[in-house]
Design an enzyme around this catalytic site. Structure first.
Site, short mmCIF file in Angstrom:
data_model
loop_
_atom_site.label_atom_id
_atom_site.label_comp_id
_atom_site.label_asym_id
_atom_site.label_seq_id
_atom_site.Cartn_x
_atom_site.Cartn_y
_atom_site.Cartn_z
N TYR A 156 0.83 -1.20 0.00
CA TYR A 156 0.00 0.00 0.00
C TYR A 156 0.87 1.26 0.00
O TYR A 156 0.63 2.19 -0.78
CB TYR A 156 -0.92 -0.01 1.22
CG TYR A 156 -1.89 1.13 1.27
CD1 TYR A 156 -3.04 1.14 0.48
CD2 TYR A 156 -1.67 2.23 2.10
CE1 TYR A 156 -3.93 2.20 0.52
CE2 TYR A 156 -2.55 3.29 2.16
CZ TYR A 156 -3.68 3.27 1.36
OH TYR A 156 -4.56 4.32 1.41
N SER A 157 1.88 1.29 0.86
CA SER A 157 2.76 2.45 0.95
C SER A 157 3.48 2.70 -0.36
O SER A 157 3.57 3.84 -0.83
CB SER A 157 3.78 2.26 2.08
OG SER A 157 3.14 2.10 3.32
#
Length: 249
Positions: A156-157
Site C-alpha cells: 500500500y505504501s
C-alpha cells in the site's frame, strides 16, 4: 459564480460507490457538477447514484486495471455527458497487513495494479480529452503512507508513493495546457477499507495522528473539490497534506 462552483463541469470519480469517492461525488454534485461514477460494484454504484438524487449522474461498471474497459468507459462517459473536465482517481485497496517477507507476491502485485497502474491507465485515457478542451483537473487520492511508509503495509505504501510520483510527473507534463494534476495525502479515514486491515494496524495509524482522530471523508472531499475547481489555478504536480498533523511536509 464563485470559482469553487463546479456548475457545468463533468467529473469522473473512480471508486465513487462508497467512502471518500462517494463523499467527493456528493459534494461535487451539490456544487453543480455532473458525475460519472466508475466502480466495479454495480449494486453499490447504483445505490450511490440514487443517493446523489439528480439527473446528471451516470454509472459505469468496470475493472480499472483493464485498459480496454477503461477506454470503453471513457467513450460511454463522453456519450452520456459530452465532455470530461475533472478526474478523481480515488479507487484503491489496502491488501491486508503483514511484513514484507510474509506478503504473498500476488497480493503485492494486485495492490500495485489497483492503486497505481489503474490511475495511470485512467489518466492516459481521459487526459487527452482535457488537453483538447484546454481545461481539466486531475486529483489523485494518495495517502500519508506514501510519504512515510507504514510498517506491515509495504504494498500500500509503495503504491501511494508511486501515485505521488505519477502526479508530479503528470503535473509537469501538463503545465501550461490548462490541465492541472495534484494529489492529496490523507491520514486514515474510517471507511470500508478498514475491513481489509487488522485492528492492530488501525490502532497504530490513529496513534500517529496528533489530532487523535481519523479524518472525515467530508473533510477530504472539501480539499479535493477545491483542487477540482477553477479556484485552484497555479498549483500543479503538488501534494496536499490532510493528515491531522502527522506530516507537515
Amino acid at each position: 459564480m464563485a470559482k469553487t462552483d463546479l456548475a457545468g463541469r463533468v467529473a469522473v470519480i473512480t471508486g465513487a460507490a462508497r467512502g471518500i469517492g462517494l463523499a467527493v461525488a456528493a459534494l461535487a454534485a451539490s456544487r453543480g457538477a455532473a458525475i460519472a461514477i466508475w466502480d466495479m460494484d454495480e449494486a453499490a454504484a447504483k445505490a450511490a447514484a440514487a443517493r446523489l438524487g439528480q439527473a446528471k449522474v451516470s454509472t459505469h461498471i468496470l475493472d480499472l486495471t483493464d485498459a480496454a474497459a477503461v477506454e470503453a468507459a471513457t467513450q460511454a462517459t463522453l456519450a452520456a455527458h459530452g465532455r470530461v473536465d475533472i478526474l478523481v482517481n480515488n479507487a484503491g485497496i489496502t491488501g491486508g497487513n503483514a511484513p514484507v517477507w510474509e506478503l504473498p507476491v500476488a497480493e503485492w502485485r494486485r495492490v500495485i495494479e489497483v492503486n497505481l497502474i489503474a490511475p495511470f491507465i485512467v489518466a492516459r485515457a481521459l487526459v487527452p480529452h482535457m488537453r483538447a478542451a484546454g481545461y481539466g483537473r486531475v486529483v489523485n487520492i494518495a495517502s500519508i503512507a506514501g510519504k512515510e511508509g507504514n510498517p506491515n503495509a509495504s504494498h500500500y505504501s509503495a503504491s501511494k508513493a508511486g501515485l505521488i510520483g505519477l502526479t508530479k510527473s503528470l503535473g509537469k507534463e501538463l503545465a501550461g495546457s490548462g490541465v492541472l494534476a495534484n494529489c492529496v495525502t490523507p491520514a486514515a479515514a474510517e471507511t470500508d477499507i478498514f475491513k481489509q486491515m487488522t485492528a492492530e494496524q488501525i490502532a497504530w495509524m490513529r496513534s500517529k495522528i496528533p489530532m487523535d482522530r481519523f479524518v472525515q471523508v467530508e473533510e477530504i472531499a472539501e480539499l479535493v473539490c477545491w483542487l477540482a475547481s477553477e479556484a485552484c489555478s497555479f498549483s500543479t504536480g503538488a501534494v496536499f497534506d490532510i493528515s491531522g498533523g502527522r506530516a507537515t511536509y
